[in-house]
Design a protein around this motif. Structure first.
Motif, PDB file in Angstrom:
ATOM      1  N   UNK A   3      38.186  40.784 -25.261  1.00 49.87           N
ATOM      2  CA  UNK A   3      37.207  40.641 -24.115  1.00 49.87           C
ATOM      3  C   UNK A   3      37.154  39.669 -23.272  1.00 49.87           C
ATOM      4  N   UNK A   4      37.676  39.555 -22.383  1.00 49.29           N
ATOM      5  CA  UNK A   4      36.949  38.665 -21.024  1.00 49.29           C
ATOM      6  C   UNK A   4      35.822  38.045 -21.087  1.00 49.29           C
ATOM      7  N   UNK A   5      35.626  37.069 -21.096  1.00 47.73           N
ATOM      8  CA  UNK A   5      33.779  35.821 -20.965  1.00 47.73           C
ATOM      9  C   UNK A   5      33.736  35.882 -21.802  1.00 47.73           C
ATOM     10  N   UNK A   6      34.543  35.655 -23.611  1.00 52.43           N
ATOM     11  CA  UNK A   6      33.934  34.777 -23.882  1.00 52.43           C
ATOM     12  C   UNK A   6      34.151  33.690 -24.407  1.00 52.43           C
ATOM     13  N   UNK A  38      44.215  18.992 -28.356  1.00 49.85           N
ATOM     14  CA  UNK A  38      43.516  19.428 -30.159  1.00 49.85           C
ATOM     15  C   UNK A  38      42.304  19.659 -30.334  1.00 49.85           C
ATOM     16  N   UNK A  39      41.361  19.710 -28.801  1.00 55.14           N
ATOM     17  CA  UNK A  39      40.269  19.713 -28.953  1.00 55.14           C
ATOM     18  C   UNK A  39      40.258  21.614 -27.938  1.00 55.14           C
ATOM     19  N   UNK A  40      40.990  21.444 -27.761  1.00 58.72           N
ATOM     20  CA  UNK A  40      40.689  23.070 -26.937  1.00 58.72           C
ATOM     21  C   UNK A  40      41.494  23.735 -28.086  1.00 58.72           C
ATOM     22  N   UNK A  41      41.884  23.493 -28.280  1.00 59.52           N
ATOM     23  CA  UNK A  41      42.649  24.586 -29.019  1.00 59.52           C
ATOM     24  C   UNK A  41      41.508  25.071 -29.977  1.00 59.52           C
ATOM     25  N   UNK A  47      36.308  30.266 -30.244  1.00 62.80           N
ATOM     26  CA  UNK A  47      35.549  31.298 -30.252  1.00 62.80           C
ATOM     27  C   UNK A  47      36.241  32.749 -30.455  1.00 62.80           C
ATOM     28  N   UNK A  48      37.158  33.049 -31.069  1.00 62.35           N
ATOM     29  CA  UNK A  48      37.530  34.774 -31.173  1.00 62.35           C
ATOM     30  C   UNK A  48      37.580  34.879 -32.837  1.00 62.35           C
ATOM     31  N   UNK A  78      31.107  16.769 -22.442  1.00 65.59           N
ATOM     32  CA  UNK A  78      31.614  17.734 -22.870  1.00 65.59           C
ATOM     33  C   UNK A  78      33.075  19.342 -23.434  1.00 65.59           C
ATOM     34  N   UNK A  79      32.957  20.165 -23.698  1.00 60.22           N
ATOM     35  CA  UNK A  79      33.912  20.684 -23.533  1.00 60.22           C
ATOM     36  C   UNK A  79      34.041  22.140 -23.636  1.00 60.22           C
ATOM     37  N   UNK A  80      34.544  23.174 -22.487  1.00 58.63           N
ATOM     38  CA  UNK A  80      34.041  24.840 -22.229  1.00 58.63           C
ATOM     39  C   UNK A  80      35.422  25.430 -22.441  1.00 58.63           C
ATOM     40  N   UNK A  81      35.882  26.503 -23.291  1.00 58.75           N
ATOM     41  CA  UNK A  81      36.715  26.847 -23.115  1.00 58.75           C
ATOM     42  C   UNK A  81      36.866  28.511 -22.440  1.00 58.75           C
ATOM     43  N   UNK A  82      36.550  29.074 -21.828  1.00 60.95           N
ATOM     44  CA  UNK A  82      36.860  30.627 -21.685  1.00 60.95           C
ATOM     45  C   UNK A  82      37.479  31.653 -21.071  1.00 60.95           C
TER      46      UNK A  82
END
Length: 133
Positions: A3-6, A38-41, A47-48, A78-82
């Motif tokens: 679902x979107x928004x995670x 690698x950090x974003x991966x 997140x899932x 800071x890193x953020x993934x959506x």
């Protein structure tokens, strides 16, 4: 279905082992572009963790990364993934989960990343068409 928004976030401090010098992607002592990826991966997988079917994971399939500013050793970032779902007008049934991530330094964006991440079964567990529903 993803679902979107995670959203997943992390705060990391740049250390010598993730510099361009140490990773072989450059000759300067600043955060290496491969380390950002690698950090974003890691954030994307985290997140899932509770959203995928047992025995599946998510893998990077396509990435677009803009590394906009250097980040020195010792800096805290800071890193953020959506997540969101993108559909094609030509083929709405082939929507793929995508992430948008941002990394900042001193309140300014230092990197943007967009990625397609289908889910798949680990080796030996059979195959899927590669995309969660």
């Amino acid at each position: 279905m993803i679902e979107p928004g995670r959203v997943e976030s992390a705060q990391e401090t740049v250390t010598q082992d993730v510099t361009a010098e140490a990773m072989g992607s450059g000759d300067v002592p600043v955060l290496a572009t491969p380390a950002i990826l690698a950090s974003v991966e890691r954030l994307a997988v985290a997140s899932l963790a509770d959203a995928l079917q047992p025995g599946t994971t998510t893998v990077g399939a396509r990435v677009e990364l803009d590394h906009l500013a250097p980040t020195p050793v010792g800096a805290s970032c800071p890193s953020r993934c959506g997540w969101w779902r993108s559909t094609s007008a030509a083929s709405p049934s082939s929507s793929r989960p995508r992430i948008r991530a941002e990394r900042s330094l001193g309140g300014r964006t230092s990197a943007w990343l967009w990625s397609e991440r289908p889910s798949s079964r680990p080796p030996g567990l059979g195959s899927t068409d590669g995309y969660p529903r």
